[in-house]
Write an enzyme that holds these catalytic residues in place. Structure first.
Site, PDB file in Angstrom:
ATOM      1  N   GLU A  34       0.839  -1.199   0.000  1.00 20.72           N
ATOM      2  CA  GLU A  34       0.000   0.000   0.000  1.00 20.72           C
ATOM      3  C   GLU A  34       0.874   1.249   0.000  1.00 20.72           C
ATOM      4  O   GLU A  34       1.885   1.296   0.713  1.00 20.72           O
ATOM      5  CB  GLU A  34      -0.849  -0.028   1.286  1.00 20.72           C
ATOM      6  CG  GLU A  34      -1.778   1.139   1.472  1.00 20.72           C
ATOM      7  CD  GLU A  34      -2.390   1.155   2.879  1.00 20.72           C
ATOM      8  OE1 GLU A  34      -1.676   0.804   3.848  1.00 20.72           O
ATOM      9  OE2 GLU A  34      -3.570   1.499   2.989  1.00 20.72           O
ATOM     10  N   HIS A  36       2.533   4.512   0.996  1.00 18.09           N
ATOM     11  CA  HIS A  36       2.778   5.116   2.307  1.00 18.09           C
ATOM     12  C   HIS A  36       3.472   6.464   2.116  1.00 18.09           C
ATOM     13  O   HIS A  36       4.512   6.743   2.730  1.00 18.09           O
ATOM     14  CB  HIS A  36       3.627   4.188   3.179  1.00 18.09           C
ATOM     15  CG  HIS A  36       2.804   3.217   3.984  1.00 18.09           C
ATOM     16  ND1 HIS A  36       2.166   2.151   3.402  1.00 18.09           N
ATOM     17  CD2 HIS A  36       2.487   3.161   5.299  1.00 18.09           C
ATOM     18  CE1 HIS A  36       1.499   1.478   4.335  1.00 18.09           C
ATOM     19  NE2 HIS A  36       1.672   2.069   5.492  1.00 18.09           N
ATOM     20  N   ASP A  45       3.630  -1.801   5.882  1.00 16.23           N
ATOM     21  CA  ASP A  45       2.725  -2.480   6.824  1.00 16.23           C
ATOM     22  C   ASP A  45       3.094  -3.948   7.060  1.00 16.23           C
ATOM     23  O   ASP A  45       2.591  -4.565   8.009  1.00 16.23           O
ATOM     24  CB  ASP A  45       1.274  -2.418   6.316  1.00 16.23           C
ATOM     25  CG  ASP A  45       0.669  -1.036   6.487  1.00 16.23           C
ATOM     26  OD1 ASP A  45       1.290  -0.180   7.138  1.00 16.23           O
ATOM     27  OD2 ASP A  45      -0.447  -0.820   5.957  1.00 16.23           O
ATOM     28  N   HIS A 120      -1.657  -3.535   9.276  1.00 15.64           N
ATOM     29  CA  HIS A 120      -2.445  -2.694   8.362  1.00 15.64           C
ATOM     30  C   HIS A 120      -3.844  -2.565   8.959  1.00 15.64           C
ATOM     31  O   HIS A 120      -4.543  -3.569   9.150  1.00 15.64           O
ATOM     32  CB  HIS A 120      -2.462  -3.387   6.986  1.00 15.64           C
ATOM     33  CG  HIS A 120      -3.365  -2.828   5.948  1.00 15.64           C
ATOM     34  ND1 HIS A 120      -3.233  -1.555   5.447  1.00 15.64           N
ATOM     35  CD2 HIS A 120      -4.420  -3.382   5.283  1.00 15.64           C
ATOM     36  CE1 HIS A 120      -4.162  -1.367   4.505  1.00 15.64           C
ATOM     37  NE2 HIS A 120      -4.894  -2.454   4.402  1.00 15.64           N
ATOM     38  N   GLU A 122      -6.744  -1.700   8.058  1.00 15.26           N
ATOM     39  CA  GLU A 122      -7.939  -2.200   7.381  1.00 15.26           C
ATOM     40  C   GLU A 122      -8.068  -3.730   7.431  1.00 15.26           C
ATOM     41  O   GLU A 122      -9.101  -4.276   7.067  1.00 15.26           O
ATOM     42  CB  GLU A 122      -7.953  -1.737   5.917  1.00 15.26           C
ATOM     43  CG  GLU A 122      -8.226  -0.252   5.723  1.00 15.26           C
ATOM     44  CD  GLU A 122      -6.964   0.590   5.762  1.00 15.26           C
ATOM     45  OE1 GLU A 122      -5.973   0.184   6.410  1.00 15.26           O
ATOM     46  OE2 GLU A 122      -6.966   1.675   5.139  1.00 15.26           O
ATOM     47  N   HIS A 177      -1.512   7.313   9.212  1.00 16.77           N
ATOM     48  CA  HIS A 177      -1.007   6.542   8.076  1.00 16.77           C
ATOM     49  C   HIS A 177       0.233   7.221   7.488  1.00 16.77           C
ATOM     50  O   HIS A 177       0.150   8.369   7.034  1.00 16.77           O
ATOM     51  CB  HIS A 177      -2.100   6.412   7.013  1.00 16.77           C
ATOM     52  CG  HIS A 177      -1.635   5.748   5.760  1.00 16.77           C
ATOM     53  ND1 HIS A 177      -1.332   4.406   5.703  1.00 16.77           N
ATOM     54  CD2 HIS A 177      -1.405   6.239   4.523  1.00 16.77           C
ATOM     55  CE1 HIS A 177      -0.934   4.110   4.482  1.00 16.77           C
ATOM     56  NE2 HIS A 177      -0.973   5.201   3.734  1.00 16.77           N
ATOM     57  N   GLU A 182       4.764   5.396  11.971  1.00 16.42           N
ATOM     58  CA  GLU A 182       5.300   4.452  10.977  1.00 16.42           C
ATOM     59  C   GLU A 182       6.640   4.931  10.417  1.00 16.42           C
ATOM     60  O   GLU A 182       7.551   4.132  10.204  1.00 16.42           O
ATOM     61  CB  GLU A 182       4.293   4.243   9.836  1.00 16.42           C
ATOM     62  CG  GLU A 182       3.141   3.339  10.226  1.00 16.42           C
ATOM     63  CD  GLU A 182       2.221   3.033   9.057  1.00 16.42           C
ATOM     64  OE1 GLU A 182       1.833   1.861   8.911  1.00 16.42           O
ATOM     65  OE2 GLU A 182       1.873   3.950   8.291  1.00 16.42           O
TER      66      GLU A 182
HETATM   67 ZN    ZN Z   1       0.835   1.613   7.298  1.00 17.00          ZN
HETATM   68 MN    MN Z   2      -2.029   0.326   5.931  1.00 19.34          MN
END
Ligand code: ZN
Ligand code: MN
Length: 261
Positions: A34, A36, A45, A120, A122, A177, A182
């Site tokens: 994904e 970032h 993630d 992650h 989601e 995010h 992160e």
């Molecule tokens: Zn992430």
């Molecule tokens: Mn994520």
């Protein structure tokens, strides 16, 4: 006895011996591919829970399975959405089926202690559903003693660490995010994969309190990040990582005990 904690680096005979002799917990990082932001890699993630899990496994004599590299879809208000190049996601049913299959296989090996370490946001309810369906199916096949832990590692962040890292106050994990946490944790574990010169400068995203489908991509910041990652440092990353590793190790020992080695 080997000190290797990465299951994928063991031969089948060495793995089999570990499982039969030590009854270790097996940690399975559940990541995503994904976007970032322009400064972090697509596999962030998966890389973070994999790095945390390896340290936890060393402290708790557990094993770490290879990370699940793909996750559920990126949602606009927490991961930027599905319109970014590089973001490569699974339908919910696919992820559930994949995780169920994996639980069944570990059960066949004789493993009875599993921990999904979610990286992650989601993925969360799909992991929950997979655990429920897998345990139900295993019971139907006479396996009643499988136990699965589900961990969203960021929930181990203490108010003390949050206060140090976000002196202006913490917003929300969804808005984080590719933000301070992160980015800092990646600077700690994988500095060579972070480009701090590319951290975008724009104000925090403002989202409605509801979702519209199809969603309006114009309401998502161009960069894919929701909050600034300026101020992310490896030092902050170490604060987060140390806390996650320590608390996750405690939780593993609390739930599964320490296997004899
Ligand atoms: Zn992430
Ligand atoms: Mn994520």
């Amino acid at each position: 006895m080997t000190n290797e904690v990465l299951m994928g680096h063991l031969s089948w005979t060495a793995y089999d011996r570990r499982v039969k002799e030590d009854n270790p917990a097996v940690l399975i990082p559940v990541g995503s591919l994904e976007q970032h932001g322009p400064h972090l890699p697509l596999s962030t993630d998966a890389l973070i829970p994999a790095a945390i899990s390896a340290e936890v496994a060393r402290r708790t004599r557990s094993l770490v399975a290879p990370a699940i590299a793909y996750g559920y879809k990126s949602l606009p208000r927490s991961g930027g959405g599905q319109h970014f190049p590089g973001t490569t996601s699974l339908d919910g049913a696919t992820l559930i089926a994949e995780l169920e299959d994996i639980v069944r296989e570990f059960a066949r090996h004789g493993v009875r202690k599993l921990a999904f370490v979610v990286g992650h946001l989601e993925n969360q309810y799909f992991v929950t559903e997979a655990c429920d369906l897998a345990l139900r199916a295993l019971k139907g096949h006479g396996v009643h003693d499988m136990r699965i832990m589900q961990i969203e590692y960021w929930n181990f962040t203490s108010p003390e660490v949050a206060k140090q890292v976000w002196p202006g106050g913490f917003d929300s994990w969804a808005l984080e995010h590719a933000g301070i946490m992160e980015t800092s944790v990646m600077l700690h574990f994988h500095p060579e994969l972070v480009d701090m010169t590319q951290v975008p400068e724009h104000p925090p995203a403002r989202f409605a309190t509801y979702e519209m489908w199809p969603y309006d991509t114009n309401r998502v910041p161009w960069s894919g990040i929701h909050n600034t990652a300026k101020g992310a440092t490896a030092e902050k990353g170490r604060l987060f990582a140390d806390e996650y590793i320590e608390k996750l190790s405690e939780a593993i020992v609390e739930e599964f005990g320490t296997p004899k080695c």
